[in-house]
Enzyme design. Structure first.
Site, PDB file in Angstrom:
ATOM      1  N   ARG A 175      33.819 -28.343   0.343  1.00  0.00           N
ATOM      2  CA  ARG A 175      33.424 -27.190   1.167  1.00  0.00           C
ATOM      3  C   ARG A 175      32.449 -27.673   2.234  1.00  0.00           C
ATOM      4  O   ARG A 175      31.377 -28.180   1.900  1.00  0.00           O
ATOM      5  CB  ARG A 175      32.779 -26.137   0.259  1.00  0.00           C
ATOM      6  CG  ARG A 175      32.393 -24.854   0.955  1.00  0.00           C
ATOM      7  CD  ARG A 175      31.779 -23.886  -0.053  1.00  0.00           C
ATOM      8  NE  ARG A 175      31.352 -22.654   0.569  1.00  0.00           N
ATOM      9  CZ  ARG A 175      30.204 -22.499   1.222  1.00  0.00           C
ATOM     10  NH1 ARG A 175      29.363 -23.503   1.341  1.00  0.00           N
ATOM     11  NH2 ARG A 175      29.896 -21.328   1.755  1.00  0.00           N
ATOM     12  N   LYS A 188      23.146 -29.172   2.974  1.00  0.00           N
ATOM     13  CA  LYS A 188      22.199 -28.597   2.015  1.00  0.00           C
ATOM     14  C   LYS A 188      20.886 -29.365   1.980  1.00  0.00           C
ATOM     15  O   LYS A 188      20.792 -30.490   2.470  1.00  0.00           O
ATOM     16  CB  LYS A 188      22.834 -28.555   0.625  1.00  0.00           C
ATOM     17  CG  LYS A 188      23.840 -27.414   0.530  1.00  0.00           C
ATOM     18  CD  LYS A 188      24.271 -27.121  -0.867  1.00  0.00           C
ATOM     19  CE  LYS A 188      25.216 -25.913  -0.798  1.00  0.00           C
ATOM     20  NZ  LYS A 188      26.005 -25.764  -2.013  1.00  0.00           N
TER      21      LYS A 188
HETATM   22  C1  7PJ Z   1      28.511 -23.065  -2.112  1.00  0.00           C
HETATM   23  C2  7PJ Z   1      29.270 -21.911  -2.120  1.00  0.00           C
HETATM   24  C3  7PJ Z   1      28.900 -24.172  -2.945  1.00  0.00           C
HETATM   25  C4  7PJ Z   1      30.763 -22.822  -3.653  1.00  0.00           C
HETATM   26  C5  7PJ Z   1      27.604 -21.644  -0.789  1.00  0.00           C
HETATM   27  C6  7PJ Z   1      25.539 -23.133   1.596  1.00  0.00           C
HETATM   28  C7  7PJ Z   1      25.213 -22.049   0.626  1.00  0.00           C
HETATM   29  N1  7PJ Z   1      30.408 -21.782  -2.874  1.00  0.00           N
HETATM   30  N2  7PJ Z   1      28.700 -21.020  -1.299  1.00  0.00           N
HETATM   31  N3  7PJ Z   1      30.034 -23.983  -3.693  1.00  0.00           N
HETATM   32  N4  7PJ Z   1      27.470 -22.889  -1.263  1.00  0.00           N
HETATM   33  N5  7PJ Z   1      31.860 -22.738  -4.413  1.00  0.00           N
HETATM   34  O1  7PJ Z   1      26.649 -23.280   2.089  1.00  0.00           O
HETATM   35  O2  7PJ Z   1      24.580 -23.885   1.890  1.00  0.00           O
HETATM   36  O3  7PJ Z   1      28.274 -25.228  -3.042  1.00  0.00           O
HETATM   37  S1  7PJ Z   1      26.513 -20.853   0.330  1.00  0.00           S
END
Ligand code: 7PJ
Length: 285
Positions: free
Chosen positions: A260, A226
């Site tokens: 994640r 990010k």
């Molecule tokens: C996240 C997400 C996060 C959860 C994305 C990216 C953007 N779901 N979906 N937490 N980020 N729960 O991966 O940069 O931080 S999409």
């Protein structure tokens, strides 16, 4: 906070059997309009998932709509046509499937197809969304986001980010429980980068163990690649692996239960090395 119930799976969240779960990001990227294009995208999503399984992934998070800052909402039909073939193809892959969506229609279809977890970046804010997940046993990830992806990074502002995120998550837990959803199905995510400046993200990071102790539910953390990693390292997205690994290690150290990530093999390796070395340390003291 003993278990997280995720559809066909039930993960211990405390005690000897528990471990930090690695959630691998499976983006189903834009299709070309030809059938050939669609087929190739499906094939590449499946081979990416197979690679993640080989690399030690615990949960596969399938997403059809980009929620990067500035991105626009995707029409429902397009989102369904991206994610549903991937869900059908992977549902018996031996790993729990999560769907990253905020649309209740996508949640319903994905649950019918057998997904184990619903990851809603808007945090199950409406009655309709809650109804879509109510009569299932899927895990639910409730994430905090200020505004919507198209404008969220324009000027994020809080009086006290940690207090506001906590209040939002607490209110959502109450709403879900009032709808008859068991606490055991819920995990929480403060939403790094979703309507937050670098200072907000760092302040939330410093509050991770309090989020967990105040709210009493497992935390999911996503910082992989990010812009906060970019801001701290001065690097563009493809060069943020080392920064993302440091973030994944630090998040785990401060109690996050699910991380994640895009880079599954590297994160799993970092955790293996960390575990062995820190056990050696504790045996010697
Ligand atoms: C996240 C997400 C996060 C959860 C994305 C990216 C953007 N779901 N979906 N937490 N980020 N729960 O991966 O940069 O931080 S999409």
């Amino acid at each position: 906070m003993k278990y997280l119930q995720c559809g066909r799976y039930r993960f211990p969240m405390s005690g000897k059997q528990s471990k930090t779960l690695v959630m691998g990001v499976l983006n189903v990227t834009p299709d070309s309009f030809s059938d050939g294009g669609r087929y190739l995208k499906l094939e590449s999503a499946i081979s990416r998932a197979e690679q993640m399984i080989e690399d030690g992934v615990d949960i596969i998070d399938i997403g059809g709509e980009s929620s990067r800052p500035g991105s626009q909402a995707l029409p429902l039909d397009e989102e369904l046509s991206r994610v549903m073939p991937v869900i059908y193809a992977l549902r018996d892959c031996g790993k729990p499937l999560s769907i990253d969506t905020y649309k209740p229609q996508v949640m319903r279809e994905a649950l019918l197809a057998g997904v184990d977890m619903i990851n809603d970046i808007s945090g199950f804010r409406s009655e309709e969304v809650i109804r879509a997940v109510q009569n299932s046993d899927a895990g639910l990830c409730v994430m905090h986001m200020q505004n919507l992806p198209d404008t969220m990074q324009v000027s994020p502002a809080y009086e006290d980010v940690n207090q506001e995120v906590t209040a939002f998550l607490r209110e959502r837990i109450v709403a879900l429980e009032q709808a008859g959803i068991e606490r055991e199905r819920i995990c929480l995510d403060p939403g790094f980068g979703f309507g937050k400046t670098l200072e907000h993200n760092v302040a939330m990071f410093g509050h991770l163990s309090q989020f967990q102790s105040e709210l009493g539910l497992p935390l999911l953390v996503g910082m992989s690649r990010k812009s906060m990693i970019g801001a701290l390292t001065g690097r563009a997205a493809p060069e943020r692996l080392a920064g993302s690994l440091a973030a994944a290690l630090a998040a785990r150290q401060h109690g996050a239960k699910i991380i994640r990530v895009h880079d599954v093999a590297e994160t799993v390796d970092a955790y293996k090395v960390w575990d062995t070395l820190s056990q050696a340390f504790s045996m010697n003291v």
